[in-house]
Design an enzyme around this catalytic site. Sequence first.
Site, PDB file in Angstrom:
ATOM      1  N   HIS A 169      -6.289  10.605   9.959  1.00 42.78           N
ATOM      2  CA  HIS A 169      -5.381  11.570   9.314  1.00 42.78           C
ATOM      3  C   HIS A 169      -5.807  11.890   7.877  1.00 42.78           C
ATOM      4  CE1 HIS A 169      -2.635  11.652  12.605  1.00 42.78           C
ATOM      5  NE2 HIS A 169      -2.290  10.383  12.500  1.00 42.78           N
TER       6      HIS A 169
HETATM    7 ZN   LIG Z   1      -2.053   7.703  16.125  1.00 44.13          ZN
END
Ligand SMILES: [Zn+2]
Length: 667
Positions: A169
């Site tokens: 992320h």
């Molecule tokens: Zn994840």
Amino acid sequence: MIADNQEAMDVDTDGASFSKRPPQRSTSVPFQPPRNLAVGYVYSSEMTAHFNPRGHQEAPERITRIWQAIVDEKYNMKMQWLPIRPVTKAEALLVHSQSLWDLVEAYQYMSEQQIVDSEVYYEQLSLYVMPGTTRAARLSCGGVIEACLAVARGRLRKVFAICRPPGHHAEPDQSMGFCFFNNVAVATRVVQQLTQLKRILILDWDVHHGNGTQRAFNDDPSVLYISLHRYEGGTFYPCGEFGGMTSCGEGSGLGFSVNIPWPEKGMGDADYIHAFQRIVMPIAMEFAPELVIISAGFDAALGDELGECKVSPAGYAHMTHMLSGLAGGRLVVALEGGYNLDATMRSALAVTKVILGEAPDPLPPMHASETATETVYLVAKEQSKYWKNIDTKSCEPRQEIESISFSIPEVLQAHRAHYLYKNYKMMQVPLLGFLQSPFAGQVICTPDLFENKTLVVLAHEFGNLRLELESAMTCDLNLERSYLLDFTKELMRWINEEGYALLDVNLYPKPFASVSQNTKRTSNKKNSERYDDTTALLTYLWDNYIHLSGAQKIVFIGHGPACQPLMNLIDARFNSITRNVKAVVQVVGYSKVPFTPKKDDFRSWYAKCSCVLLPANHHILQPEATYSKKKHGVLCPIEELQPVRIVMKGLPVIQAFLKAQLAMPLS
Ligand SMILES: [Zn+2]
């Protein structure tokens, strides 16, 4: 250019035993792991330095449990240990901004008060930070780099980087979603800088979209990023359209980002493997990577409360196995998410077994869900713009086709019903029981069925068109140039002009109908055994309609494959049929001449009132044929090669024969 100076790096030589904090079971780490093995691992308990004292899903136990299981299974004895070290600033800056680097560096100096004060801010980014964060984040990233370099340089064939915090992320400018540095993205760039390998596939099966990884390579055709993740219209973390199926990269990287976004939770092995077979592997083969890195989050595993999906350890093993064949076997597995400790551990163990060369556990017979099939189809449509290997047609969901498709026999039957109603006010005859499914709407009669003294029963099949299409080079119908000859229309017009009642019976069973076992085409059986559902339909019609119609003179006309069932009917109801049936016309065409039962009364009756039309070159008409023609009445060769024209050419013969038969006085 970054420096490739390993001595200068901060190498943690005691990779597995370093421990700052409980709770962990003590693990027996081999003092000197075996050397010269093809498979390796990266692990250090120092990465447990990042933790939330109040508890958090992204917990140190995620890696300690995996490590413990690997030790318990003694897999560590078969794998080479790779020393871990922190990512250098130069490496991190290949992907990340200076400000992100500075921020992560600053965490190690945070006071208790600063941690408390910044808590809300970091929670909004789905992060927690503490002084140990800096060290753990740098090690996690450095660990994945070392894993990739070992494989890229050919020192090891496959490596499992058991590292946390995760990375996918983390965007170039922003740490988020439990991730600080994008471990896999940074490692990819380092490999491209320091080794000959340039073309790299990142396969991200974490249940979340790896927004950071896609962002890092969104305009770069040298890195193919493929992600399978929950999406749910952009409402599932990390949210937004970036993880959608039309988000395929930009600039020269267009087509090198492949998102397979699940629209709901609950996806399982069959769904993932379907996506692998239809999308992931075909694209990966076309891309032909030199190195494969799996962003291996195990939060799509069965039991993970964050992911709520159902992938089993065997499912992960099969996906690993499929990817293992790419890039000459050069594969790095880098841990990302996975928050059910048991499920993560079992899944990681299954993957470890495969990279050690064991076969994946077998999966039961299974098929992908409707949701997955639909998603894969839509992704295929999108990706087929960029990848020749994607066969959109093969991805078409069955249900979708079934709901919009009609078989050609169905279309013809609908046309026939409409034509007969419009021209002769003919109506459908209701059917009962098991005949309903295969033959509904296929028996049509004139309104005078129960009043007319003369009744013609026309039995036929729509078979020729299908066969002719199958023999063609392509099955595409060019509509402007296609037309259908309906041989029976002339015949029906004549029947109507003569004032006879007509019962039209289409014996071609519906393609997808549930039929009794006897309805299977029985061409491989002897004719006498051809007593199937088509015969059952004719018998039902005889008993319930034809026999009760009040007609004193009845004519049977059979065409093609319908000739034999007509013979079966005559055999089955011989006594009542011979009272009223005055003529049997069999337009055999190129079909087999129907079998005549070996009964004297049958044969003598049939010889008196039957007329059989055949093409002149039919084999039973050849001089050398031993076939006895005496059992048929009029045997009429038609000089015509095209089956559809035999009726047209034979019509005068049929008309003359029927007139003569019907003119005979009632016995
Ligand atoms: Zn994840």
